[in-house]
Each structure stands twice: as structure tokens, then as C-alpha cells.
Design a protein around this motif. Structure first.
Motif, PDB file in Angstrom:
ATOM      1  N   THR A  24       0.828  -1.207   0.000  1.00  0.00           N
ATOM      2  CA  THR A  24       0.000   0.000   0.000  1.00  0.00           C
ATOM      3  C   THR A  24       0.864   1.260   0.000  1.00  0.00           C
ATOM      4  O   THR A  24       0.521   2.240  -0.665  1.00  0.00           O
ATOM      5  CB  THR A  24      -0.975   0.024   1.191  1.00  0.00           C
ATOM      6  OG1 THR A  24      -0.246  -0.099   2.406  1.00  0.00           O
ATOM      7  CG2 THR A  24      -1.993  -1.091   1.090  1.00  0.00           C
ATOM      8  N   VAL A  27       2.047   1.706  -3.589  1.00  0.00           N
ATOM      9  CA  VAL A  27       0.959   2.226  -4.432  1.00  0.00           C
ATOM     10  C   VAL A  27       0.789   3.727  -4.211  1.00  0.00           C
ATOM     11  O   VAL A  27       0.655   4.500  -5.158  1.00  0.00           O
ATOM     12  CB  VAL A  27      -0.360   1.462  -4.158  1.00  0.00           C
ATOM     13  CG1 VAL A  27      -1.555   2.175  -4.760  1.00  0.00           C
ATOM     14  CG2 VAL A  27      -0.259   0.040  -4.680  1.00  0.00           C
ATOM     15  N   SER A  98      -4.669   6.221  -6.457  1.00  0.00           N
ATOM     16  CA  SER A  98      -3.714   5.491  -5.609  1.00  0.00           C
ATOM     17  C   SER A  98      -4.243   5.355  -4.175  1.00  0.00           C
ATOM     18  O   SER A  98      -4.022   4.334  -3.531  1.00  0.00           O
ATOM     19  CB  SER A  98      -2.335   6.157  -5.626  1.00  0.00           C
ATOM     20  OG  SER A  98      -2.381   7.451  -5.068  1.00  0.00           O
ATOM     21  N   VAL A 101      -6.964   2.525  -4.410  1.00  0.00           N
ATOM     22  CA  VAL A 101      -6.352   1.206  -4.581  1.00  0.00           C
ATOM     23  C   VAL A 101      -5.677   0.776  -3.282  1.00  0.00           C
ATOM     24  O   VAL A 101      -5.796  -0.379  -2.855  1.00  0.00           O
ATOM     25  CB  VAL A 101      -5.352   1.201  -5.761  1.00  0.00           C
ATOM     26  CG1 VAL A 101      -4.518  -0.071  -5.779  1.00  0.00           C
ATOM     27  CG2 VAL A 101      -6.093   1.375  -7.079  1.00  0.00           C
ATOM     28  N   SER A 102      -5.000   1.700  -2.637  1.00  0.00           N
ATOM     29  CA  SER A 102      -4.365   1.395  -1.364  1.00  0.00           C
ATOM     30  C   SER A 102      -5.390   0.950  -0.328  1.00  0.00           C
ATOM     31  O   SER A 102      -5.185  -0.035   0.393  1.00  0.00           O
ATOM     32  CB  SER A 102      -3.614   2.635  -0.870  1.00  0.00           C
ATOM     33  OG  SER A 102      -3.025   2.411   0.367  1.00  0.00           O
TER      34      SER A 102
END
Length: 110
Positions: A24, A27, A98, A101-102
Motif C-alpha cells: 500500500t 501504491v 492510488s 487502490v491502497s
């Protein structure tokens, strides 16, 4: 003997947590780096930087592919305004994407 299994499970759990944390973070850093390059391109373009300068060419070479579909989303008559709006939106996209997605990676991790 049962104590050994518990330690192994704790170690595997910690390893998984560490992997998710590193992933994470990676990302988020990729999204931040993309946004920084796009914003640098906006600043250099709007600020009137020499387009033949090596730094300007380097930033533009990286920023253009990172702009994705935003590169020509708006086509105002002022080219600087176009770069400001389109690349600025692309920078925001990278930051938001980002972060999402994290968050999804963290939620999906057992």
C-alpha cells in the motif's frame, strides 16, 4: 508443541501485514510521484520554461504518458490553460486512484 504453531501463525500474520503495508505504501508513492511529475509539467509549461532545456524535456517526457486520457480532455484556445486543466486533473486522478487502490488492498487483506 502447540506453542510453536501459535508462534508460526503469528509470524505468518505479521509477515502478511508487513507485505500489505509495503504494497500500500508503494501504491501511494507511485500515485504521488505521478502527481508530482504532472504538477511539475504544469508549472514548467505555465511558467514559460525553455522547452529545449533538459529538465523540461525530461518532465514532459514522463508527464505526457501519465496524463492518460486527460491530455486532451479540454481544448481551450490558450494552450497553457489546457495544460493546467488537463494535467492538473490527471494529477488529481493519480492521487485519488492510488488512495482508493491502497484502501482496497488494505480491506482485501485477511
Amino acid at each position: 508443541m502447540g506453542d510453536h504453531r501459535e508462534r508460526g501463525a503469528v509470524t505468518a500474520s505479521r509477515l502478511r501485514e508487513r507485505f500489505v503495508s509495503v504494497l500500500t505504501t508503494l501504491v501511494r508513492w507511485v500515485g504521488t510521484l505521478a502527481a508530482v511529475l504532472l504538477v511539475a509539467h504544469v508549472v514548467l509549461t505555465v511558467g514559460g520554461a525553455n522547452p529545449d532545456n533538459g529538465i523540461t524535456r525530461f518532465v514532459a517526457a514522463w508527464a505526457d504518458p501519465l496524463a492518460l486520457g486527460f491530455r486532451d480532455l479540454f481544448t481551450p484556445t490558450d494552450a497553457n490553460l489546457g495544460v493546467l486543466v488537463n494535467h492538473g486533473l490527471a494529477a488529481l486522478f493519480w492521487l485519488v486512484a492510488s488512495a482508493l487502490v491502497s484502501r482496497l488492498i488494505r480491506r482485501g487483506a485477511p
